[in-house]
Design an enzyme around this catalytic site. Structure first.
Site, PDB file in Angstrom:
ATOM      1  NE  ARG A  73      12.630   3.462   9.901  1.00  0.00           N
ATOM      2  CZ  ARG A  73      13.563   3.108  10.766  1.00  0.00           C
ATOM      3  NH1 ARG A  73      13.523   1.907  11.336  1.00  0.00           N
ATOM      4  NH2 ARG A  73      14.539   3.939  11.089  1.00  0.00           N
ATOM      5  CB  ILE A  77      18.589   4.441  15.213  1.00  0.00           C
ATOM      6  CG1 ILE A  77      18.768   5.911  14.819  1.00  0.00           C
ATOM      7  CG2 ILE A  77      19.928   3.785  15.532  1.00  0.00           C
ATOM      8  CD1 ILE A  77      19.234   6.794  15.969  1.00  0.00           C
ATOM      9  N   GLY A 186      13.110  -1.236   6.512  1.00  0.00           N
ATOM     10  CA  GLY A 186      12.233  -1.126   7.676  1.00  0.00           C
ATOM     11  C   GLY A 186      10.843  -0.758   7.198  1.00  0.00           C
ATOM     12  N   GLY A 197      10.067   1.460   3.813  1.00  0.00           N
ATOM     13  CA  GLY A 197      10.657   0.618   2.777  1.00  0.00           C
ATOM     14  C   GLY A 197      12.147   0.438   2.915  1.00  0.00           C
ATOM     15  CB  ALA A 199      17.736   3.614   2.987  1.00  0.00           C
ATOM     16  CB  CYS A 215      20.285  -1.667  11.741  1.00  0.00           C
ATOM     17  SG  CYS A 215      19.952  -0.801  10.182  1.00  0.00           S
TER      18      CYS A 215
END
Length: 266
Positions: A73, A77, A186, A197, A199, A215
């Site tokens: 994706r 991280i 992501g 998708g 979270a 991120c």
């Protein structure tokens, strides 16, 4: 093929291992590309796992060597685990695909979800996902007894919060009154069909994020619905609300191909 199908793969004790869900994504993706099924959203929880998107830098991974699953994706991280509602919308989009518009639709559904629970959230320019905005810089509490003018993150691009004490930990961003992410996004698009998708942090232990640079963002942190609302909120409570807003946003969206700018005539 019309309609939007939701599949609840597993929550709580039935949380789905990341690699198992990734395999299922690929299976559903192939079926959607072949028009064998409608657009489908997988909803689930994962056992604790770190996943790294294609842009993750080595310096953003856990310092203690904790295993990380590298995925295909976008983004960097992040962590998935108990108390976090994960959604994988697998949707066929017109080509050329407008990836940004797809991300904005997911953000919109999550912003509406948070609002229904009484929490105001927003987008932050240049940063994907859904955010709770912090206080103005001049009104935030000082870090470590120092004035904000001496905040090392303002001058050091390589500042590592993991090496500088709990006052810089991403999980403490709410106490610092900083911007904090409540939902990460992501995605990947292959053959015109989306994968991966979002979270949404419902009530996880956000200390998990302190092992990484979530991120890749060093000057903000993470939060959850439960932390912001000051009360218990559960994934089973939030899942149907997310489902309803995703259905409303995705089914009623006017899907358009990405506009391609024509080169000026020579």
């Amino acid at each position: 093929m019309s309609g939007l199908r939701f599949v609840r793969m597993g929550f709580g004790a039935d949380a789905v291992e990341y690699v198992e869900a990734w395999d299922e994504q690929r299976r559903v993706h192939a079926a959607r590309f072949a028009d064998e099924i409608p657009d489908t959203v997988l909803l689930l929880e994962h056992p604790p796992v770190y996943t790294a998107g294609r842009r993750t830098a080595d310096s953003e991974r856990p310092l203690d060597g904790t295993p990380v699953v590298d995925v295909d994706r976008g983004g960097k991280i992040t962590w998935h685990g108990p108390g976090q509602l994960v959604g994988y919308p697998i949707q066929k989009l017109p080509r050329p695909v407008d990836v940004v518009a797809h991300v904005r639709r997911l953000e919109e559904a999550l912003i509406r979800t948070c609002a229904e629970f009484g929490l105001e959230t927003t987008r932050v320019e240049g940063r994907s996902g859904v955010w709770v905005l912090g206080d103005p810089v001049e009104t935030r509490p000082a870090l470590g007894g120092l004035a904000l003018d001496f905040d090392p993150r303002l001058t050091d691009e390589e500042f590592d919060p993991r090496l500088n004490g709990p006052e810089y930990a991403p999980s403490n961003a709410g106490q610092r009154r900083e911007d904090r992410k409540i939902a990460a996004i992501g995605i990947r698009v292959a053959k015109g069909v989306t994968m991966h998708g979002f979270a949404l942090n419902v009530n996880p232990d956000n200390v998990w994020f302190d092992r990484i640079i979530p991120c890749g963002i060093r000057d903000a942190g993470v939060t959850s619905l439960a932390a912001e609302l000051g009360r218990d909120v559960t994934v089973p409570e939030v899942a149907p609300v997310v489902e309803r807003h995703l259905r409303d946003v995705l089914e009623n969206a006017e899907l358009k191909p990405r506009e391609i700018e024509k080169a000026p005539a020579a």
